[in-house]
Design a protein around this motif. Structure first.
Motif, PDB file in Angstrom:
ATOM      1  N   LEU A 263       0.813  -1.214   0.000  1.00  0.00           N
ATOM      2  CA  LEU A 263       0.000   0.000   0.000  1.00  0.00           C
ATOM      3  C   LEU A 263       0.848   1.265   0.000  1.00  0.00           C
ATOM      4  N   ARG A 264       2.185   1.135   0.074  1.00  0.00           N
ATOM      5  CA  ARG A 264       3.106   2.278   0.178  1.00  0.00           C
ATOM      6  C   ARG A 264       2.575   3.277   1.209  1.00  0.00           C
ATOM      7  N   SER A 265       2.312   2.740   2.390  1.00  0.00           N
ATOM      8  CA  SER A 265       1.506   3.455   3.376  1.00  0.00           C
ATOM      9  C   SER A 265       2.255   4.518   4.171  1.00  0.00           C
ATOM     10  N   SER A 266       3.567   4.658   3.977  1.00  0.00           N
ATOM     11  CA  SER A 266       4.257   5.712   4.725  1.00  0.00           C
ATOM     12  C   SER A 266       3.786   7.092   4.292  1.00  0.00           C
ATOM     13  N   ALA A 267       3.054   7.169   3.168  1.00  0.00           N
ATOM     14  CA  ALA A 267       2.506   8.444   2.712  1.00  0.00           C
ATOM     15  C   ALA A 267       1.334   8.898   3.570  1.00  0.00           C
ATOM     16  N   ARG A 268       0.714   7.991   4.293  1.00  0.00           N
ATOM     17  CA  ARG A 268      -0.527   8.331   4.986  1.00  0.00           C
ATOM     18  C   ARG A 268      -0.512   7.993   6.472  1.00  0.00           C
ATOM     19  N   ASN A 269       0.630   7.674   7.027  1.00  0.00           N
ATOM     20  CA  ASN A 269       0.657   7.218   8.411  1.00  0.00           C
ATOM     21  C   ASN A 269       1.673   7.957   9.270  1.00  0.00           C
ATOM     22  N   ARG A 270       1.908   9.224   8.938  1.00  0.00           N
ATOM     23  CA  ARG A 270       2.779  10.088   9.727  1.00  0.00           C
ATOM     24  C   ARG A 270       4.156   9.467   9.964  1.00  0.00           C
ATOM     25  N   ALA A 271       4.691   8.843   8.940  1.00  0.00           N
ATOM     26  CA  ALA A 271       6.032   8.288   9.046  1.00  0.00           C
ATOM     27  C   ALA A 271       7.100   9.375   9.020  1.00  0.00           C
ATOM     28  N   ASP A 272       6.696  10.619   8.787  1.00  0.00           N
ATOM     29  CA  ASP A 272       7.669  11.715   8.759  1.00  0.00           C
ATOM     30  C   ASP A 272       8.390  11.859  10.092  1.00  0.00           C
ATOM     31  N   GLY A 273       7.679  11.643  11.200  1.00  0.00           N
ATOM     32  CA  GLY A 273       8.320  11.749  12.504  1.00  0.00           C
ATOM     33  C   GLY A 273       9.386  10.689  12.696  1.00  0.00           C
ATOM     34  N   LEU A 274       9.065   9.459  12.323  1.00  0.00           N
ATOM     35  CA  LEU A 274      10.041   8.375  12.438  1.00  0.00           C
ATOM     36  C   LEU A 274      11.236   8.630  11.527  1.00  0.00           C
ATOM     37  N   LEU A 275      10.982   9.104  10.302  1.00  0.00           N
ATOM     38  CA  LEU A 275      12.080   9.355   9.369  1.00  0.00           C
ATOM     39  C   LEU A 275      13.007  10.448   9.896  1.00  0.00           C
ATOM     40  N   ALA A 276      12.433  11.534  10.408  1.00  0.00           N
ATOM     41  CA  ALA A 276      13.271  12.609  10.945  1.00  0.00           C
ATOM     42  C   ALA A 276      14.146  12.093  12.088  1.00  0.00           C
ATOM     43  N   ARG A 277      13.567  11.298  12.971  1.00  0.00           N
ATOM     44  CA  ARG A 277      14.354  10.720  14.067  1.00  0.00           C
ATOM     45  C   ARG A 277      15.463   9.823  13.530  1.00  0.00           C
ATOM     46  N   ASN A 278      15.157   9.050  12.486  1.00  0.00           N
ATOM     47  CA  ASN A 278      16.167   8.144  11.941  1.00  0.00           C
ATOM     48  C   ASN A 278      17.313   8.892  11.264  1.00  0.00           C
ATOM     49  N   ILE A 279      17.010   9.979  10.583  1.00  0.00           N
ATOM     50  CA  ILE A 279      18.071  10.766   9.947  1.00  0.00           C
ATOM     51  C   ILE A 279      19.008  11.333  11.010  1.00  0.00           C
TER      52      ILE A 279
ATOM     53  N   ARG B 199      14.970   3.254  14.004  1.00  0.00           N
ATOM     54  CA  ARG B 199      13.721   2.561  14.279  1.00  0.00           C
ATOM     55  C   ARG B 199      13.090   2.074  12.966  1.00  0.00           C
ATOM     56  N   GLU B 200      12.260   1.059  13.075  1.00  0.00           N
ATOM     57  CA  GLU B 200      11.619   0.493  11.888  1.00  0.00           C
ATOM     58  C   GLU B 200      10.194   1.012  11.732  1.00  0.00           C
ATOM     59  N   TYR B 201       9.808   1.185  10.480  1.00  0.00           N
ATOM     60  CA  TYR B 201       8.426   1.560  10.146  1.00  0.00           C
ATOM     61  C   TYR B 201       7.579   0.305  10.045  1.00  0.00           C
ATOM     62  N   ARG B 202       6.439   0.302  10.720  1.00  0.00           N
ATOM     63  CA  ARG B 202       5.529  -0.847  10.693  1.00  0.00           C
ATOM     64  C   ARG B 202       4.229  -0.436  10.010  1.00  0.00           C
ATOM     65  N   PRO B 203       4.021  -0.873   8.779  1.00  0.00           N
ATOM     66  CA  PRO B 203       2.831  -0.445   8.027  1.00  0.00           C
ATOM     67  C   PRO B 203       1.568  -1.122   8.525  1.00  0.00           C
ATOM     68  N   PRO B 204       0.427  -0.427   8.457  1.00  0.00           N
ATOM     69  CA  PRO B 204      -0.851  -1.070   8.776  1.00  0.00           C
ATOM     70  C   PRO B 204      -1.246  -2.028   7.663  1.00  0.00           C
ATOM     71  N   GLN B 205      -2.149  -2.932   7.961  1.00  0.00           N
ATOM     72  CA  GLN B 205      -2.563  -3.939   6.985  1.00  0.00           C
ATOM     73  C   GLN B 205      -3.702  -3.469   6.088  1.00  0.00           C
ATOM     74  N   THR B 206      -4.461  -2.468   6.526  1.00  0.00           N
ATOM     75  CA  THR B 206      -5.557  -1.939   5.718  1.00  0.00           C
ATOM     76  C   THR B 206      -5.482  -0.423   5.706  1.00  0.00           C
TER      77      THR B 206
END
Length: 367
Positions: free
Chosen positions: A285-301, A311-318
């Motif tokens: 679903l390429r779900s990082s576009a809709r699940n506020r993954a920006d916070g996790l990405l900023a922390r990872n950078i 940290r790892e991104y865990r996508p939702p199933q639906t």
């Protein structure tokens, strides 16, 4: 040691949020083909109520308080030098330049119909495009929407509600629309479509013509054997997304042209290169576009700069979230379980948009 430089390639919904998150900890440069955020969200409202849509989803970069420390570059990304750690930009003024980076965030999104294209545009051109699509539908007595995803469903519902005298029909290939959502969500949205007067036609797989990324005219024909359907206007919301990755080396891409990423949103084998949003092959679903993954990405950078674990991104199933967008009677948001939560119309205008979205998520928007 001086501040690190982060280049955000693409300032759509996720790129803007990532830039805001990093602006105080790094020198951030954002590259965009638009002079502001032109969201790919809420197609239905964009078509039916363009002024309302523009108020909430078309925002100049200078209005974001969180981008005050970010240098924005209006131009088209044309290349990347992995070894030299630079990206090449053809600016709107015709000048070709290079931007160096310590970390690169690839957030260039996807192309999908006339409402999501990586074309270099001015403010005037964006406004003209909005008006043209709205006026085309306003002048049509019959509108056919082809597609079964949220964009198609939203477009059909909002067009039908904006112009009750039009004949609006939704054609989709499966037994139900919204196949990525929970069945409960479709059952509720189906009632909404019926109340708006949208005619539903499941089991219709349309023949996709050339030029489907524009509003076309009928007739619409089907590979599933049904008779052709006439229409004054045909909106193709068929989910035929194409990643905006022509500027990237092939070694960064998967077989479908999306950017390969590991679970922590890094591009494998290339330290300091990350991807997020619809362009990133995180999950089906390429779900990082809709699940506020920006916070996790900023922390990872920042963690990579400091040699700390990521940290790892865990996508939702639906899929979850709004389907029809804000309506005169309020906003419905669906949980991953398909249960709906309703915000009254007054709360959307006076609480959700000004406080939750503009102040909370975007850290302040002027005007």
């Amino acid at each position: 040691m001086g501040r690190k430089r982060v280049v955000i390639a693409g300032l759509g919904d996720t790129g803007v949020l990532t830039a805001i998150r990093l602006a105080h900890q790094a020198d951030v440069v954002g590259v965009s083909v638009k002079p502001g955020l032109v969201s790919g969200q809420e197609l239905g409202a964009r078509l039916a109520r363009p002024d309302d849509w523009a108020r909430d989803y078309w925002i100049g970069f200078d209005r974001f308080r969180g981008l005050d420390r970010v240098r924005t570059v209006h131009g088209t990304l044309t290349g990347m030098d992995l070894a030299g750690r630079t990206v090449e930009v053809a600016r709107a003024n015709g000048v070709l330049s290079r931007e160096s980076y310590d970390a690169l965030v690839i957030a260039t999104g996807v192309s999908n119909g006339f409402w999501r294209r990586p074309t270099l545009q001015s403010t005037g051109e964006i406004g003209a495009e909005l008006r043209a699509a709205h006026e085309r539908l306003a002048a049509s007595e019959s509108v056919v929407v082809v597609g079964g995803g949220a964009a198609a469903v939203s477009a059909a519902a909002n067009v039908a509600r904006a112009w009750p005298d039009k004949r609006v029909a939704l054609y989709f290939p499966g037994p139900r629309a919204l196949p990525g959502h929970h069945r409960r969500a479709w059952a509720r949205v189906r009632r909404r479509l019926a109340d708006a007067g949208v005619a539903l036609h499941p089991g219709h797989r349309a023949v996709v013509p050339a030029g489907y990324d524009e509003i076309t005219s009928g007739p619409v024909t089907f590979t599933t054997g049904q008779p052709a359907v006439p229409a004054d206007a045909v909106l193709w919301a068929i989910g035929a997304v194409r990643p905006n990755t022509d500027w990237l080396p092939a070694e960064l891409l998967d077989a479908h042209g999306f950017v390969r990423v590991t679970a922590d949103l890094r591009v494998p084998g290339h330290r300091g290169v990350f991807a997020i949003g619809d362009v990133a092959a995180t999950d089906p679903l390429r779900s990082s576009a809709r699940n506020r993954a920006d916070g996790l990405l900023a922390r990872n950078i920042l963690a990579e700069f400091a040699s700390r674990p990521l940290r790892e991104y865990r996508p939702p199933q639906t899929r979850w979230g709004s389907v029809l967008g804000a309506q005169p009677d309020g906003l419905e948001v669906f949980a991953p379980t398909g249960h709906a939560f309703r915000f009254p119309a007054w709360s959307v205008r006076h609480i959700v948009q000004p406080w939750i979205v503009r102040r909370g998520i975007y850290r302040g928007v002027r005007g």
